[in-house]
Design an enzyme around this catalytic site. Structure first.
Site, PDB file in Angstrom:
ATOM      1  N   VAL A 191       0.848  -1.195   0.000  1.00  0.00           N
ATOM      2  CA  VAL A 191       0.000   0.000   0.000  1.00  0.00           C
ATOM      3  C   VAL A 191       0.884   1.246   0.000  1.00  0.00           C
ATOM      4  O   VAL A 191       1.719   1.422   0.890  1.00  0.00           O
ATOM      5  CB  VAL A 191      -0.933   0.007   1.215  1.00  0.00           C
ATOM      6  CG1 VAL A 191      -1.769   1.291   1.227  1.00  0.00           C
ATOM      7  CG2 VAL A 191      -1.833  -1.216   1.210  1.00  0.00           C
ATOM      8  N   TYR A 240      -5.195   2.675   9.556  1.00  0.00           N
ATOM      9  CA  TYR A 240      -6.094   1.596   9.149  1.00  0.00           C
ATOM     10  C   TYR A 240      -7.311   1.383  10.041  1.00  0.00           C
ATOM     11  O   TYR A 240      -8.229   0.660   9.652  1.00  0.00           O
ATOM     12  CB  TYR A 240      -5.293   0.303   9.009  1.00  0.00           C
ATOM     13  CG  TYR A 240      -4.319   0.389   7.854  1.00  0.00           C
ATOM     14  CD1 TYR A 240      -4.767   0.262   6.553  1.00  0.00           C
ATOM     15  CD2 TYR A 240      -2.972   0.665   8.071  1.00  0.00           C
ATOM     16  CE1 TYR A 240      -3.888   0.385   5.481  1.00  0.00           C
ATOM     17  CE2 TYR A 240      -2.083   0.774   7.011  1.00  0.00           C
ATOM     18  CZ  TYR A 240      -2.552   0.641   5.711  1.00  0.00           C
ATOM     19  OH  TYR A 240      -1.686   0.769   4.658  1.00  0.00           O
ATOM     20  N   ARG A 280      -3.931  12.732   0.482  1.00  0.00           N
ATOM     21  CA  ARG A 280      -5.140  13.422   0.935  1.00  0.00           C
ATOM     22  C   ARG A 280      -6.164  13.619  -0.189  1.00  0.00           C
ATOM     23  O   ARG A 280      -6.860  14.625  -0.230  1.00  0.00           O
ATOM     24  CB  ARG A 280      -4.792  14.783   1.567  1.00  0.00           C
ATOM     25  CG  ARG A 280      -3.830  14.706   2.750  1.00  0.00           C
ATOM     26  CD  ARG A 280      -4.466  14.012   3.937  1.00  0.00           C
ATOM     27  NE  ARG A 280      -3.581  14.014   5.095  1.00  0.00           N
ATOM     28  CZ  ARG A 280      -2.762  13.012   5.437  1.00  0.00           C
ATOM     29  NH1 ARG A 280      -2.738  11.909   4.690  1.00  0.00           N
ATOM     30  NH2 ARG A 280      -1.998  13.091   6.493  1.00  0.00           N
ATOM     31  N   VAL A 307       0.919   5.650  -1.406  1.00  0.00           N
ATOM     32  CA  VAL A 307       0.410   6.807  -2.158  1.00  0.00           C
ATOM     33  C   VAL A 307       1.589   7.753  -2.353  1.00  0.00           C
ATOM     34  O   VAL A 307       2.284   8.107  -1.389  1.00  0.00           O
ATOM     35  CB  VAL A 307      -0.739   7.519  -1.412  1.00  0.00           C
ATOM     36  CG1 VAL A 307      -1.183   8.742  -2.197  1.00  0.00           C
ATOM     37  CG2 VAL A 307      -1.910   6.572  -1.185  1.00  0.00           C
ATOM     38  N   PHE A 319       4.399  -9.201   5.769  1.00  0.00           N
ATOM     39  CA  PHE A 319       3.920  -9.450   4.401  1.00  0.00           C
ATOM     40  C   PHE A 319       3.396  -8.156   3.799  1.00  0.00           C
ATOM     41  O   PHE A 319       3.202  -7.176   4.474  1.00  0.00           O
ATOM     42  CB  PHE A 319       2.842 -10.542   4.388  1.00  0.00           C
ATOM     43  CG  PHE A 319       1.645 -10.273   5.257  1.00  0.00           C
ATOM     44  CD1 PHE A 319       0.561  -9.536   4.781  1.00  0.00           C
ATOM     45  CD2 PHE A 319       1.595 -10.746   6.568  1.00  0.00           C
ATOM     46  CE1 PHE A 319      -0.547  -9.301   5.575  1.00  0.00           C
ATOM     47  CE2 PHE A 319       0.487 -10.521   7.376  1.00  0.00           C
ATOM     48  CZ  PHE A 319      -0.577  -9.794   6.882  1.00  0.00           C
ATOM     49  N   GLY A 344      -8.100  10.753  -1.086  1.00  0.00           N
ATOM     50  CA  GLY A 344      -9.007   9.620  -0.957  1.00  0.00           C
ATOM     51  C   GLY A 344      -8.626   8.399  -1.767  1.00  0.00           C
ATOM     52  O   GLY A 344      -9.454   7.491  -1.952  1.00  0.00           O
ATOM     53  N   LEU A 345      -7.379   8.332  -2.248  1.00  0.00           N
ATOM     54  CA  LEU A 345      -6.983   7.213  -3.106  1.00  0.00           C
ATOM     55  C   LEU A 345      -6.936   5.897  -2.339  1.00  0.00           C
ATOM     56  O   LEU A 345      -7.412   4.865  -2.833  1.00  0.00           O
ATOM     57  CB  LEU A 345      -5.631   7.504  -3.757  1.00  0.00           C
ATOM     58  CG  LEU A 345      -5.586   8.734  -4.669  1.00  0.00           C
ATOM     59  CD1 LEU A 345      -4.203   8.905  -5.269  1.00  0.00           C
ATOM     60  CD2 LEU A 345      -6.641   8.630  -5.760  1.00  0.00           C
ATOM     61  N   LEU A 346      -6.358   5.909  -1.147  1.00  0.00           N
ATOM     62  CA  LEU A 346      -6.302   4.676  -0.357  1.00  0.00           C
ATOM     63  C   LEU A 346      -7.713   4.198  -0.029  1.00  0.00           C
ATOM     64  O   LEU A 346      -8.005   2.999  -0.118  1.00  0.00           O
ATOM     65  CB  LEU A 346      -5.492   4.896   0.922  1.00  0.00           C
ATOM     66  CG  LEU A 346      -5.494   3.721   1.908  1.00  0.00           C
ATOM     67  CD1 LEU A 346      -5.043   2.424   1.243  1.00  0.00           C
ATOM     68  CD2 LEU A 346      -4.623   4.038   3.114  1.00  0.00           C
TER      69      LEU A 346
END
Length: 413
Positions: A83, A124, A91, A85, A413, A93-95
């Protein structure tokens, strides 16, 4: 122009890989062999990216995983990894968009939980993940341990042998299977994992060949395996000050653990042993005559769990004592929320939807934190993260969910 979030094609994978390295502050690999190795590990249907005018600016990947839960059952999990960006596109909103697409697909696929190793704590929880298993790392001051410096091998009839990478690929998988099926929080390792972690498969990073030591019981059965490296540091007066750094140490018996740690502390010229990430309640310090010789240098959250199917997840594990509790689970993503009556005990559980008044109200992230037995219901009530609607219900849930030994995930992982 709007940013496009979607799965990645094979031709786009090198650009996706570049964006991944950028996000993790690593120099771009750009080596065809390494890109091919990464591509071989990736399921493109589960590899997502965000694109700005055709350039990848965010990455996300998941893969099939098995998670061992309390009692030894194994659940299908959606393992989230890679993961990132890019710093130019934060900031936006892509994630959130990539995560929503992945978790929805995992739910439809039938995964009961999702897992990840969180690089940063605050990210998260808003997606329903809770810190379910922690880690600790110790630095052992070898001269202070009180161990016999003349130690030459286990006194239990077992033996320790040095091994090479081929031995590890042969002996390791079976040994690890025995461990992971009894260790809540452990995940599965496939053949490629063993290839990568023994230097057989390229990773794009310089490979340092480690040492390997195998513990065999008196009957000849392999019960433990340690992989470690050593530096080359000398002090004034030609005095050795070398550190052995453990990459992995797995064992299926306390005698194997004890023997391997004593072996590591007996190596000539080694004055410090760094243990690598262990369970927070690891037995290690108490294998030493002076436990204070093992100093904690890291103690943190590690494996995060996101419940996708509350009924399957809660029914899969066992519970310390018999008991019943009604849980009102909130889930903004509408993947695992609802009100459930959990009747549980050492032999298993029944979990059904109900209209009864709730005993406890909690977010799905708190359920994830509680799931493997590490977090305390009473502590979460005190923190205001769980609401106790019926007096005494938190104490009942505490007895149900907590485990005597803490969960542990041996792998990143």
């Amino acid at each position: 122009m709007s940013l496009e979030v979607r799965t990645v094609t094979e031709s786009e994978f090198p650009d996706w890989s570049r964006a991944l390295d950028t996000g993790f502050l690593n120099p771009p690999v750009g080596v065809d062999e390494v890109i091919a190795e990464r591509l071989a590990r990736a399921d493109l249907d589960r590899t997502r990216g965000a694109f700005d005018q055709g350039r990848c600016v965010a990455t996300f990947r998941s893969f099939a995983q098995e998670l061992t839960v309390v009692g030894g059952a194994v659940l299908p999990a959606d393992a989230v990894t890679n993961v990132s960006v890019s710093p130019t596109h934060r900031r936006r909103g892509l994630l959130g968009r990539m995560m929503a697409a992945d978790l929805t697909a995992a739910k439809e696929r039938g995964d009961a939980v999702a897992t990840l190793i969180s690089a940063e704590y605050p990210i998260y929880g808003r997606y329903g993940f809770g810190p379910a298993a922690g880690v600790a790392e110790w630095a052992i001051d070898v001269p202070r341990t009180g161990l016999d410096p003349r130690w030459s091998g286990p006194v239990d009839g077992g033996r320790i042998d040095l091994a090479d990478a081929a031995d590890v690929r042969k002996l390791g998988p079976e040994l690890y299977e025995r461990l992971r099926l009894r260790q809540p929080g452990a995940t599965d390792r496939d053949e490629r994992w063993w290839q990568i972690n023994t230097g057989e498969a390229p990773t794009g990073r310089p490979w340092v060949e480690p040492f390997h030591a195998v513990y065999r019981s008196a009957s000849g059965e392999v019960e433990g395996l340690a992989t470690y490296t050593a530096d080359d540091q000398w002090g004034d007066g030609k005095q050795p000050k070398n550190t052995a750094s453990v990459r992995k140490l797995i064992a299926v018996s306390p005698r194997a653990e004890r023997a391997l740690w004593q072996f590591l502390c007996s190596i000539d010229w080694i004055t410090t042993v760094r243990t690598g990430f262990r369970a927070p309640d690891d037995l290690l310090p108490h294998f030493l005559p002076d436990p204070r010789a093992a100093r904690i240098v890291t103690q943190a959250d590690f494996l995060w769990v996101r419940i996708l199917d509350a009924v399957r997840a809660l029914e899969a594990r066992t519970y310390a004592v018999p008991g019943t509790v009604v849980l009102d689970i909130h889930d903004r993503a509408e993947l695992a929320g609802g009100r459930f009556r959990l009747e549980a005990g050492p032999d298993g559980a029944s979990c059904v939807t109900t209209t009864e008044s709730p005993d406890l109200v909690l977010d799905v992230r708190e359920l994830g934190a509680l799931y493997l037995g590490d977090e305390s219901v009473l502590r979460l009530v005190a923190l205001g993260a769980v609401s106790e609607e019926r007096p005494g219900a938190a104490a009942v849930a505490e007895r149900l969910f907590r485990t005597p030994r803490r969960p542990w995930c041996p792998d990143v992982f």
